[in-house]
Write a protein that holds these residues in place. Structure first.
Motif, PDB file in Angstrom:
ATOM      1  N   PHE A  67       0.846  -1.203   0.000  1.00  0.00           N
ATOM      2  CA  PHE A  67       0.000   0.000   0.000  1.00  0.00           C
ATOM      3  C   PHE A  67       0.873   1.240   0.000  1.00  0.00           C
ATOM      4  N   HIS A  68       0.286   2.340  -0.447  1.00  0.00           N
ATOM      5  CA  HIS A  68       0.976   3.625  -0.449  1.00  0.00           C
ATOM      6  C   HIS A  68       0.935   4.185   0.971  1.00  0.00           C
ATOM      7  N   ALA A  69       2.055   4.118   1.675  1.00  0.00           N
ATOM      8  CA  ALA A  69       2.124   4.668   3.027  1.00  0.00           C
ATOM      9  C   ALA A  69       2.290   6.186   2.973  1.00  0.00           C
ATOM     10  N   THR A  70       3.051   6.648   2.001  1.00  0.00           N
ATOM     11  CA  THR A  70       3.223   8.075   1.746  1.00  0.00           C
ATOM     12  C   THR A  70       3.183   8.247   0.229  1.00  0.00           C
ATOM     13  N   GLN A  71       3.328   9.482  -0.231  1.00  0.00           N
ATOM     14  CA  GLN A  71       3.332   9.713  -1.680  1.00  0.00           C
ATOM     15  C   GLN A  71       4.531   9.050  -2.347  1.00  0.00           C
ATOM     16  N   ARG A  72       5.602   8.869  -1.597  1.00  0.00           N
ATOM     17  CA  ARG A  72       6.824   8.325  -2.190  1.00  0.00           C
ATOM     18  C   ARG A  72       7.188   6.933  -1.715  1.00  0.00           C
ATOM     19  N   LYS A  73       6.472   6.389  -0.749  1.00  0.00           N
ATOM     20  CA  LYS A  73       6.879   5.139  -0.139  1.00  0.00           C
ATOM     21  C   LYS A  73       5.727   4.156  -0.054  1.00  0.00           C
ATOM     22  N   ASP A  74       5.973   2.939  -0.528  1.00  0.00           N
ATOM     23  CA  ASP A  74       5.016   1.845  -0.383  1.00  0.00           C
ATOM     24  C   ASP A  74       5.507   0.921   0.726  1.00  0.00           C
ATOM     25  N   TYR A  75       4.566   0.398   1.509  1.00  0.00           N
ATOM     26  CA  TYR A  75       4.885  -0.564   2.564  1.00  0.00           C
ATOM     27  C   TYR A  75       4.221  -1.887   2.230  1.00  0.00           C
ATOM     28  N   ILE A  76       4.789  -2.952   2.780  1.00  0.00           N
ATOM     29  CA  ILE A  76       4.193  -4.278   2.639  1.00  0.00           C
ATOM     30  C   ILE A  76       3.910  -4.811   4.040  1.00  0.00           C
ATOM     31  N   LYS A  77       2.656  -5.171   4.287  1.00  0.00           N
ATOM     32  CA  LYS A  77       2.216  -5.635   5.604  1.00  0.00           C
ATOM     33  C   LYS A  77       1.126  -6.691   5.428  1.00  0.00           C
ATOM     34  N   GLY A 144       3.033  -5.750  10.535  1.00  0.00           N
ATOM     35  CA  GLY A 144       4.151  -6.506   9.987  1.00  0.00           C
ATOM     36  C   GLY A 144       4.308  -7.795  10.779  1.00  0.00           C
ATOM     37  N   ASP A 145       4.863  -8.821  10.169  1.00  0.00           N
ATOM     38  CA  ASP A 145       5.074 -10.088  10.879  1.00  0.00           C
ATOM     39  C   ASP A 145       6.176  -9.962  11.934  1.00  0.00           C
ATOM     40  N   ASN A 146       7.123  -9.067  11.715  1.00  0.00           N
ATOM     41  CA  ASN A 146       8.198  -8.810  12.668  1.00  0.00           C
ATOM     42  C   ASN A 146       7.726  -7.665  13.572  1.00  0.00           C
ATOM     43  N   ARG A 147       6.863  -7.982  14.496  1.00  0.00           N
ATOM     44  CA  ARG A 147       6.100  -6.987  15.243  1.00  0.00           C
ATOM     45  C   ARG A 147       6.951  -5.990  16.023  1.00  0.00           C
ATOM     46  N   ASN A 148       8.135  -6.399  16.459  1.00  0.00           N
ATOM     47  CA  ASN A 148       8.978  -5.479  17.221  1.00  0.00           C
ATOM     48  C   ASN A 148       9.783  -4.538  16.329  1.00  0.00           C
ATOM     49  N   ASN A 149       9.674  -4.709  15.016  1.00  0.00           N
ATOM     50  CA  ASN A 149      10.447  -3.867  14.096  1.00  0.00           C
ATOM     51  C   ASN A 149       9.615  -3.594  12.846  1.00  0.00           C
ATOM     52  N   SER A 150       8.446  -2.998  13.028  1.00  0.00           N
ATOM     53  CA  SER A 150       7.549  -2.751  11.900  1.00  0.00           C
ATOM     54  C   SER A 150       6.777  -1.451  12.096  1.00  0.00           C
TER      55      SER A 150
END
Length: 182
Positions: A67-77, A144-150
């Motif tokens: 998904f588009h987290a910001t105008q310039r950055k996509d995240y995968i979750k 995120g699957d890595n809950r302590n670093n997401s």
């Protein structure tokens, strides 16, 4: 120009148009950046993302989405909460609408942790940005699957469905990690 050259040129033009259609409308390549989806996805994994899935349907729980987290950055979750659901985490247990929900994709990670380690800090949806009582219509809650670093819905709030690029369906690189996304 000879007739053979025109045929070759026509074939190349058709192939280019089909490639553009597939790339723009159906699928997109995405590279995972960072450790937020470990152990499911690794930094540098190359994925095929289906753009079509949510054109004709809605996200389901456990789908891995870009998904588009910001105008310039996509995240995968991973989609955890769906519209109309009350989501909370208590004692490392996902609870949706008062019912405990299993997260089988975390089993290996939990088994490797020390007895008193916590994978996911307690939270309720009311405590997240936006302060909703439940996931709003046309939104999803992602983690995120890595809950302590997401960086996920715990920091970003719920994600509008119209910002979702698509569903990650397959890892194709590196070759030893080729598989369908779980």
């Amino acid at each position: 120009m000879s007739k053979a050259w025109l045929e070759w040129l026509k074939a190349f033009a058709i192939a280019a148009i089909l490639a553009i259609i597939v790339r723009v409308i159906l699928f997109a390549p995405v590279v995972v950046e960072g450790p937020s989806m470990l152990p499911s996805l690794h930094d540098g994994d190359h994925l095929i993302v289906s753009k079509l899935n949510y054109s004709i349907g809605e996200p389901d729980r456990y789908d891995v989405v870009v998904f588009h987290a910001t105008q310039r950055k996509d995240y995968i979750k991973r989609v955890i909460g769906l519209p109309g659901e009350h989501v909370e985490m208590k004692d490392d247990q996902l609870i949706i609408d008062g019912e405990k929900v299993d997260e089988p994709y975390l089993d290996d990670r939990k088994a490797a942790m020390n007895e008193n380690q916590i994978m996911t800090q307690d939270f309720t949806i009311e405590e997240l940005p936006g302060g909703y009582k439940e996931v709003p219509e046309d939104h999803v809650l992602v983690l995120g699957d890595n809950r302590n670093n997401s960086t996920d819905s715990r920091m970003l709030g719920v994600v509008p469905v119209d910002t979702i690029v698509g569903e990650a369906i397959m890892t194709y690189w590196p070759l030893d990690r080729i598989r369908f996304t779980e």
